[in-house]
Write an enzyme that holds these catalytic residues in place. Sequence first.
Site, PDB file in Angstrom:
ATOM      1  N   ILE A  35       0.870  -1.191   0.000  1.00 28.18           N
ATOM      2  CA  ILE A  35       0.000   0.000   0.000  1.00 28.18           C
ATOM      3  C   ILE A  35       0.902   1.235   0.000  1.00 28.18           C
ATOM      4  O   ILE A  35       1.778   1.340   0.871  1.00 28.18           O
ATOM      5  CB  ILE A  35      -0.889   0.049   1.278  1.00 28.18           C
ATOM      6  CG1 ILE A  35      -1.795  -1.178   1.392  1.00 28.18           C
ATOM      7  CG2 ILE A  35      -1.706   1.350   1.365  1.00 28.18           C
ATOM      8  CD1 ILE A  35      -2.977  -1.215   0.452  1.00 28.18           C
ATOM      9  N   HIS A  36       0.738   2.117  -0.956  1.00 25.95           N
ATOM     10  CA  HIS A  36       1.555   3.341  -0.902  1.00 25.95           C
ATOM     11  C   HIS A  36       0.864   4.588  -1.462  1.00 25.95           C
ATOM     12  O   HIS A  36       1.366   5.684  -1.339  1.00 25.95           O
ATOM     13  CB  HIS A  36       2.888   3.138  -1.618  1.00 25.95           C
ATOM     14  CG  HIS A  36       2.772   3.202  -3.119  1.00 25.95           C
ATOM     15  ND1 HIS A  36       2.343   2.144  -3.870  1.00 25.95           N
ATOM     16  CD2 HIS A  36       2.994   4.212  -3.989  1.00 25.95           C
ATOM     17  CE1 HIS A  36       2.332   2.493  -5.143  1.00 25.95           C
ATOM     18  NE2 HIS A  36       2.716   3.739  -5.252  1.00 25.95           N
ATOM     19  N   ARG A  37      -0.314   4.428  -2.120  1.00 28.77           N
ATOM     20  CA  ARG A  37      -0.960   5.595  -2.752  1.00 28.77           C
ATOM     21  C   ARG A  37      -1.440   6.599  -1.713  1.00 28.77           C
ATOM     22  O   ARG A  37      -2.102   6.189  -0.736  1.00 28.77           O
ATOM     23  CB  ARG A  37      -2.197   5.156  -3.539  1.00 28.77           C
ATOM     24  CG  ARG A  37      -1.905   4.252  -4.662  1.00 28.77           C
ATOM     25  CD  ARG A  37      -1.760   5.017  -5.949  1.00 28.77           C
ATOM     26  NE  ARG A  37      -1.274   4.081  -6.939  1.00 28.77           N
ATOM     27  CZ  ARG A  37      -0.596   4.409  -8.017  1.00 28.77           C
ATOM     28  NH1 ARG A  37      -0.341   5.685  -8.266  1.00 28.77           N
ATOM     29  NH2 ARG A  37      -0.190   3.506  -8.864  1.00 28.77           N
TER      30      ARG A  37
ATOM     31  N   ARG B 188       6.884   5.689   2.657  1.00 27.59           N
ATOM     32  CA  ARG B 188       5.807   6.656   2.924  1.00 27.59           C
ATOM     33  C   ARG B 188       4.776   6.064   3.883  1.00 27.59           C
ATOM     34  O   ARG B 188       4.354   6.678   4.856  1.00 27.59           O
ATOM     35  CB  ARG B 188       5.105   7.010   1.608  1.00 27.59           C
ATOM     36  CG  ARG B 188       3.713   7.594   1.813  1.00 27.59           C
ATOM     37  CD  ARG B 188       2.797   7.268   0.656  1.00 27.59           C
ATOM     38  NE  ARG B 188       3.151   7.998  -0.549  1.00 27.59           N
ATOM     39  CZ  ARG B 188       2.957   9.301  -0.711  1.00 27.59           C
ATOM     40  NH1 ARG B 188       2.413  10.002   0.233  1.00 27.59           N
ATOM     41  NH2 ARG B 188       3.303   9.891  -1.818  1.00 27.59           N
TER      42      ARG B 188
ATOM     43  N   ASP C  48      -2.326  -1.320  -3.936  1.00 35.34           N
ATOM     44  CA  ASP C  48      -2.854  -0.162  -4.659  1.00 35.34           C
ATOM     45  C   ASP C  48      -1.852   0.273  -5.718  1.00 35.34           C
ATOM     46  O   ASP C  48      -1.947   1.356  -6.281  1.00 35.34           O
ATOM     47  CB  ASP C  48      -3.218   0.987  -3.698  1.00 35.34           C
ATOM     48  CG  ASP C  48      -2.042   1.463  -2.855  1.00 35.34           C
ATOM     49  OD1 ASP C  48      -0.903   1.023  -3.097  1.00 35.34           O
ATOM     50  OD2 ASP C  48      -2.273   2.291  -1.956  1.00 35.34           O
TER      51      ASP C  48
END
Length: 360
Positions: free
Chosen positions: A202-204, A237, A279
């Site tokens: 997950i990074h968006r 992030r 994502d």
Amino acid sequence: MKRNLKIITILGTRPQLIKASSLSNLFKKNRKIKEIIVHTGQHYDYEMSDIFFKELNIPKPKYNLNIKSKYHGEMTARMILGIEKILIKEKPDYTVVYGDTNSTLAGAIASKKLLIPVIHIESGLRSYNKKMPEEINRVLTDHCSDILFTPSKLANLNLKKENINKSSIYEVGDIMYDIFLNHYKKLKKNNNFVSSDILVTIHRPENTNNFGKMLNIIKNLNELSKMYKILFPIHPRTKKILKQFDVFKLINKQIKIRKPLAYTETIKHLKYCKLLITDSGGLQKEAFFSKTQVITIRGQTEWPETIEAGWNRLVKPNNFSIYDNVLKSISKKGYNKRPYGKGNAAKLILKKIIKLHHSK
Ligand code: UD1
């Protein structure tokens, strides 16, 4: 070829290194082509950058702008400034940009303003969600590119709808398929490899920057970890934000949290897991190539062919939506479709660039 061909390639982020590796390796083999790689420094951690140069044998960048993380405006502006200076000095015949990141847009703008033709690889993708920074980057890059290499029929159609000159569009298939095929067939399950049931990334910002969504994702993963072995290589992030939200500690201990994985490690886990929750754009496709079911935690995808072929479903995180869809997806099989070409995109691109240069 009438004379030597000089190309500047702009890279900056992890997926761009993967995308560039096939073509850069072909450039390296051709004595008449000189490729100069410019790394913007958008990604700078070892696991996000250096490791891919080593693993995928990508030639070392001649320039590294070392821009690192900034607000998008400042990041892009600094990149344009740095790239412009290099382009003026090096005077290439073409600038090559990949995908849809801030580095892509910066390279395209700097080059176009100097009237150096821009080649955009992975052109024509659209999510039609203008809140995504990538959607802005894609549209603007496509509109200032001179040669647009697309991965699929749908991408051609998207460009046509925006009145982009048809004669500058070439469908070559997906360049990530080239490298995937190259590595996938060599994968072996050696003794020290521990596979998982579910791989998660997950990074968006649309997920990470929303406290409610992140909490919900963790709640669903914790529930799933009671039944499945979960591996969660975490983007810097995401880790930073989960810590800021003070929810990192809520992640169930059974879930294996790891640093971002290298390329071969990633596709090996994809090969041997039952399902991917992500994502990421690139991973959705890599899962599709390896015939692994995907749950995409987003409202839309630039790769709708993966949904039509039965390998991907879009899920918005609320209540137990992820959990429920995992149960529905895990034993499902998709169809054997190949909408992204034959895995020879880099060769087709090289051939076309040489031909275009010759006819200049
Ligand atoms: C960027 C791309 C995205 C792509 C992704 C792949 C844009 C707008 N987004 O998103 O399209 O899918 O790369 O990973 O260009 N950070 C580190 N170390 C690093 C890199 C990032 O600590 O090496 C952290 C920083 O806190 C930074 C954050 O991650 O603020 C986000 O980095 P950034 O480059 O802005 O965007 P990505 O989320 O990586």
